[in-house]
Motif scaffolding. Structure first.
Motif, PDB file in Angstrom:
ATOM      1  N   TRP A  61       0.831  -1.207   0.000  1.00  0.00           N
ATOM      2  CA  TRP A  61       0.000   0.000   0.000  1.00  0.00           C
ATOM      3  C   TRP A  61       0.864   1.254   0.000  1.00  0.00           C
ATOM      4  N   LEU A  62       1.880   1.298   0.860  1.00  0.00           N
ATOM      5  CA  LEU A  62       2.771   2.454   0.907  1.00  0.00           C
ATOM      6  C   LEU A  62       3.540   2.613  -0.399  1.00  0.00           C
ATOM      7  N   GLU A  63       3.975   1.522  -0.966  1.00  0.00           N
ATOM      8  CA  GLU A  63       4.728   1.587  -2.222  1.00  0.00           C
ATOM      9  C   GLU A  63       3.882   2.170  -3.339  1.00  0.00           C
ATOM     10  N   ALA A  64       2.594   1.799  -3.372  1.00  0.00           N
ATOM     11  CA  ALA A  64       1.708   2.320  -4.408  1.00  0.00           C
ATOM     12  C   ALA A  64       1.461   3.815  -4.240  1.00  0.00           C
ATOM     13  N   PHE A  65       1.462   4.302  -3.002  1.00  0.00           N
ATOM     14  CA  PHE A  65       1.179   5.713  -2.748  1.00  0.00           C
ATOM     15  C   PHE A  65       2.423   6.584  -2.858  1.00  0.00           C
ATOM     16  N   TYR A  66       3.528   6.141  -2.269  1.00  0.00           N
ATOM     17  CA  TYR A  66       4.733   6.971  -2.245  1.00  0.00           C
ATOM     18  C   TYR A  66       5.617   6.779  -3.471  1.00  0.00           C
ATOM     19  N   ARG A  67       5.508   5.639  -4.118  1.00  0.00           N
ATOM     20  CA  ARG A  67       6.269   5.343  -5.333  1.00  0.00           C
ATOM     21  C   ARG A  67       7.762   5.648  -5.154  1.00  0.00           C
ATOM     22  N   PRO A  68       8.395   4.995  -4.187  1.00  0.00           N
ATOM     23  CA  PRO A  68       9.818   5.252  -3.928  1.00  0.00           C
ATOM     24  C   PRO A  68      10.699   4.688  -5.035  1.00  0.00           C
ATOM     25  N   HIS A  69      11.977   5.051  -4.999  1.00  0.00           N
ATOM     26  CA  HIS A  69      12.915   4.610  -6.026  1.00  0.00           C
ATOM     27  C   HIS A  69      13.124   3.108  -6.005  1.00  0.00           C
ATOM     28  N   SER A  70      12.975   2.474  -4.847  1.00  0.00           N
ATOM     29  CA  SER A  70      13.154   1.023  -4.734  1.00  0.00           C
ATOM     30  C   SER A  70      12.013   0.446  -3.911  1.00  0.00           C
ATOM     31  N   PRO A  71      11.719  -0.851  -4.088  1.00  0.00           N
ATOM     32  CA  PRO A  71      10.551  -1.449  -3.427  1.00  0.00           C
ATOM     33  C   PRO A  71      10.618  -1.365  -1.905  1.00  0.00           C
ATOM     34  N   ILE A  72       9.445  -1.322  -1.293  1.00  0.00           N
ATOM     35  CA  ILE A  72       9.323  -1.380   0.160  1.00  0.00           C
ATOM     36  C   ILE A  72       9.054  -2.829   0.546  1.00  0.00           C
ATOM     37  N   THR A  73       9.941  -3.409   1.313  1.00  0.00           N
ATOM     38  CA  THR A  73       9.789  -4.799   1.719  1.00  0.00           C
ATOM     39  C   THR A  73       9.159  -4.872   3.111  1.00  0.00           C
ATOM     40  N   PRO A  74       8.490  -5.978   3.433  1.00  0.00           N
ATOM     41  CA  PRO A  74       7.893  -6.126   4.769  1.00  0.00           C
ATOM     42  C   PRO A  74       8.921  -6.018   5.892  1.00  0.00           C
ATOM     43  N   ARG A  75      10.165  -6.338   5.624  1.00  0.00           N
ATOM     44  CA  ARG A  75      11.203  -6.269   6.663  1.00  0.00           C
ATOM     45  C   ARG A  75      11.523  -4.823   7.048  1.00  0.00           C
ATOM     46  N   ARG A  76      11.066  -3.872   6.259  1.00  0.00           N
ATOM     47  CA  ARG A  76      11.231  -2.452   6.600  1.00  0.00           C
ATOM     48  C   ARG A  76      10.070  -1.937   7.453  1.00  0.00           C
ATOM     49  N   ILE A  77       9.104  -2.784   7.751  1.00  0.00           N
ATOM     50  CA  ILE A  77       7.887  -2.388   8.463  1.00  0.00           C
ATOM     51  C   ILE A  77       7.843  -3.047   9.827  1.00  0.00           C
ATOM     52  N   CYS A  78       7.494  -2.280  10.834  1.00  0.00           N
ATOM     53  CA  CYS A  78       7.225  -2.806  12.180  1.00  0.00           C
ATOM     54  C   CYS A  78       5.865  -2.267  12.619  1.00  0.00           C
ATOM     55  N   ILE A  79       4.994  -3.152  13.075  1.00  0.00           N
ATOM     56  CA  ILE A  79       3.663  -2.742  13.525  1.00  0.00           C
ATOM     57  C   ILE A  79       3.769  -2.146  14.930  1.00  0.00           C
ATOM     58  N   THR A  80       3.051  -1.061  15.160  1.00  0.00           N
ATOM     59  CA  THR A  80       3.101  -0.355  16.441  1.00  0.00           C
ATOM     60  C   THR A  80       1.701  -0.173  17.010  1.00  0.00           C
ATOM     61  N   GLU A 227     -11.189  20.023  -5.727  1.00  0.00           N
ATOM     62  CA  GLU A 227     -10.730  19.363  -4.519  1.00  0.00           C
ATOM     63  C   GLU A 227     -10.078  18.007  -4.772  1.00  0.00           C
ATOM     64  N   LEU A 228     -10.607  17.232  -5.711  1.00  0.00           N
ATOM     65  CA  LEU A 228     -10.146  15.858  -5.879  1.00  0.00           C
ATOM     66  C   LEU A 228      -9.353  15.662  -7.156  1.00  0.00           C
ATOM     67  N   SER A 229      -8.758  16.741  -7.655  1.00  0.00           N
ATOM     68  CA  SER A 229      -7.985  16.614  -8.882  1.00  0.00           C
ATOM     69  C   SER A 229      -6.542  16.189  -8.625  1.00  0.00           C
ATOM     70  N   ILE A 230      -6.156  16.092  -7.354  1.00  0.00           N
ATOM     71  CA  ILE A 230      -4.798  15.690  -7.012  1.00  0.00           C
ATOM     72  C   ILE A 230      -4.629  14.192  -7.247  1.00  0.00           C
ATOM     73  N   PRO A 231      -3.546  13.767  -7.898  1.00  0.00           N
ATOM     74  CA  PRO A 231      -3.326  12.325  -8.093  1.00  0.00           C
ATOM     75  C   PRO A 231      -3.269  11.583  -6.762  1.00  0.00           C
ATOM     76  N   ASN A 232      -3.641  10.321  -6.816  1.00  0.00           N
ATOM     77  CA  ASN A 232      -3.666   9.518  -5.599  1.00  0.00           C
ATOM     78  C   ASN A 232      -2.269   8.993  -5.299  1.00  0.00           C
ATOM     79  N   GLN A 233      -1.337   9.930  -5.128  1.00  0.00           N
ATOM     80  CA  GLN A 233       0.020   9.586  -4.742  1.00  0.00           C
ATOM     81  C   GLN A 233       0.586  10.734  -3.927  1.00  0.00           C
ATOM     82  N   ALA A 234       1.657  10.469  -3.196  1.00  0.00           N
ATOM     83  CA  ALA A 234       2.230  11.476  -2.310  1.00  0.00           C
ATOM     84  C   ALA A 234       2.693  12.695  -3.090  1.00  0.00           C
ATOM     85  N   CYS A 235       2.517  13.871  -2.488  1.00  0.00           N
ATOM     86  CA  CYS A 235       2.895  15.110  -3.167  1.00  0.00           C
ATOM     87  C   CYS A 235       4.396  15.359  -3.096  1.00  0.00           C
ATOM     88  N   VAL A 236       5.111  14.666  -2.204  1.00  0.00           N
ATOM     89  CA  VAL A 236       6.562  14.824  -2.076  1.00  0.00           C
ATOM     90  C   VAL A 236       7.093  13.571  -1.377  1.00  0.00           C
TER      91      VAL A 236
END
Length: 438
Positions: A61-80, A227-236
Motif C-alpha cells: 500500500w505504501l509503495e503504491a502511494f509513495y512510489r519510492p525509487h526502490s521497493p518497500i519490503t515487509p522487513r522495513r515495516i514494524c507494527i506499532t 478538490e479531488l484533482s490531485i493524483p492519488n500519490q504522495a505530493c513529495v
C-alpha cells in the motif's frame, strides 16, 4: 450580549465520528473471529515485528502511494500501537539520555509530543528549530548541531553512558522530530530540497530523523472546485524515501530516518494501530523494545482486523471516496469563512504554498495588539467556542526560545466539527475580535 447555547469545538484534533468506518470494521472483525485459523493466532501474543500479513500489505500500500525509487519490503515495516506509542518506543531503543546530546523539534510542534521526549530524559535538552517558508530553518539547525557537538567534545561525551551495546539498536547522537507534510499546527509542507539537505545534516551529525507522516494521505487541491484533482500519490517523497536514494543511499546499514505512520486519522484512533518504516535494522530494533518482547506485537488483534481491509482495496477507496471529499469540503468551507469574516478584521491565514492542501488544521495570525490566549478565553466564555492558542504549540525546555513566540497565532481544526459549525465558529470568533478591537 447573549451567549450561544450550542458549543462549537475547533480545538479537538480528532476525526469526525461520522467518518469512522464502524460497519466495515465490524465485518472485518467478524471474519477474523469466526475463523479459528485467523482468530487463534490473532488472540495470542504475535511476533515482535507485528502481523506478517499486515506488514506485507502495508508495504504494498505504501509503495503504491509513495512510489519510492526502490521497493518497500515487509522487513522495513514494524507494527506499532499508533504513532504516539511508537515515538516513545523509538526513543527508548535508539537514544541514551546522557549520550544523545539533544532532541530537536520543529517549532511550532505537535503539542503532546514534548511529554514523550520529557519521559525519555530530554526535559532540559529539547531544542527548537524554527520553521521557514520551506518547512525548517536548516541554517539554524546546523548551527545548533555544531554548537552541541563542540560541547560534547569538550565534555568528553563520546560514548553511550547508560544503555549497553545490543545488536538490535544503535544509539544516535541526536534526534530530530518533524511533521514534514501538512504539519501540525502550521500545515506546512517541507520542500524536497529542504528534505534532502535535512537528510545530509542527519548523516553528518549522526542524527535520527523521526517524522510523523500521519496526514500524508489526506490531501486535495488547494483550489476550490478542484478538490479531488490531485493524483492519488504522495505530493513529495518522505524523508525515509529520500534517505534511500540521496547521494547513493544510506551511509550505513541503519540509516538516519524513520517514518511514523498510523491508522488513527484513517480508520479511527481507538484502533491503536500504526507502523514504522525504516531500514531493516531500525525496523527490527523498534520491535525489540522491552514491552514488545514481553507482550508481543502491540494491537495484535486490531492489526489482524485491519489487515482484512487492505487486500480488498477498501482502505484506498475509503480514503479516496470518503475522507478526502469530506475533509476537502471542510477545509474550503473553513477557509472561505475565514476570508469572509476574519481577513477584513486584519487576520492572516497560512495557506498552501503549492497546489496541494491537506491534513486537519488551519493556522491563523491575529492583528496586533491582540493576543491569542486572551481571544481564546473570551471565545470560550462569551461564545462557547473552543480554540487552540498558538503558544500551546511552542517547543518547551529550550532556554533560547521566548515564551510568546506564537502569541498571536490560533490553530483551527476542521476535522472534528460538523460542516455547519465551521462557518458558525468563525462568525463567533469574528464577533470576539470585533469587540476586542474597539
Amino acid at each position: 450580549m447573549a451567549v450561544p447555547t450550542e458549543p462549537v469545538d475547533l480545538f479537538t484534533g480528532w476525526p469526525n465520528p461520522a467518518l469512522l468506518p464502524a460497519p466495515d470494521l465490524l465485518r472485518s472483525a467478524t471474519a477474523v473471529l469466526t475463523n479459528p485459523s485467523i482468530a487463534n493466532p490473532a488472540l495470542l501474543y504475535g511476533p515482535d515485528e507485528g502481523s506478517e500479513p499486515l506488514r506485507v500489505h502495508i508495504a504494498q500500500w505504501l509503495e503504491a502511494f509513495y512510489r519510492p525509487h526502490s521497493p518497500i519490503t515487509p522487513r522495513r515495516i514494524c507494527i506499532t500501537g499508533g504513532a504516539s506509542q511508537s515515538l516513545a518506543c523509538i526513543l527508548h531503543v535508539f537514544t541514551d539520555p546522557l549520550y544523545t546530546r539533544n532532541a530537536f523539534m520543529v517549532d511550532p510542534t505537535y503539542h503532546l509530543a514534548g511529554r514523550m521526549f520529557d519521559d525519555a530524559g530530554f526535559a532540559d535538552r529539547t531544542r527548537r528549530v524554527p520553521e521557514d517558508d520551506e518547512g525548517i530553518d536548516l541554517d539554524y539547525l546546523e548551527n545548533a548541531l555544531r554548537t552541541a557537538e563542540a560541547k560534547a567534545e569538550a565534555e568528553g561525551n563520546l560514548d553511550p553512558k547508560i544503555k549497553p551495546p545490543r545488536p538490535w539498536r544503535k544509539i544516535y547522537k541526536y534526534v530530530i522530530y518533524a511533521i514534514p507534510t501538512f504539519s501540525n499546527p502550521a500545515t506546512k509542507i517541507m520542500s524536497l530540497g529542504h528534505r534532502e539537505q535535512l537528510v545530509r545534516l542527519a548523516r553528518k551529525y549522526d542524527a535520527l530523523l523521526i517524522t510523523d507522516d500521519v496526514y500524508d494521505f489526506l490531501q486535495w487541491s488547494a483550489m476550490p472546485g478542484e478538490e479531488l484533482s490531485i493524483p492519488n500519490q504522495a505530493c513529495v517523497p518522505r524523508l525515509v524515501d529520500v534517505d534511500r536514494y540521496l547521494d547513493g543511499g544510506p551511509i550505513d546499514e541503519w540509516g538516519h530516518t524513520i517514518s511514523n505512520g498510523s491508522f488513527s486519522k484513517l480508520l479511527g484512533p481507538g484502533a491503536r494501530t500504526g507502523w514504522v518504516e525504516a531500514s531493516e535494522k531500525v525496523a527490527y530494533g523498534a520491535s525489540q523494545v522491552g514491552c514488545s518482547r514481553s507482550g508481543g506485537a502491540p494491537s495484535h488483534l486490531c492489526s489482524t482486523i485491519i489487515d482484512q481491509l487492505l487486500p480488498s482495496g477498501f482502505l484506498e477507496k475509503h480514503i479516496r471516496e470518503v475522507l478526502q471529499p469530506a475533509y476537502a469540503e471542510r477545509y474550503h468551507l473553513l477557509l472561505s469563512a475565514v476570508q469572509e469574516h476574519l481577513v477584513p478584521l486584519g487576520v492572516t491565514v497560512a495557506q498552501a504554498s503549492t497546489n496541494v492542501a491537506g491534513g486537519y488544521f488551519m493556522w491563523i495570525t491575529l492583528p496586533s495588539p491582540l493576543r491569542a490566549v486572551d481571544i481564546v478565553a473570551q471565545a470560550q466564555t462569551e461564545e462557547k467556542l473552543r480554540l487552540a492558542p498558538g503558544t500551546l504549540f511552542q517547543v518547551q525546555g529550550d532556554p533560547n526560545g521566548s515564551s510568546d513566540r506564537f502569541a498571536s497565532q490560533i490553530r483551527l481544526c476542521f476535522a472534528w466539527a460538523e460542516p455547519r459549525h465551521l462557518t458558525e465558529g468563525v462568525r463567533r470568533l469574528s464577533r470576539v475580535l470585533e469587540r476586542s478591537l474597539k
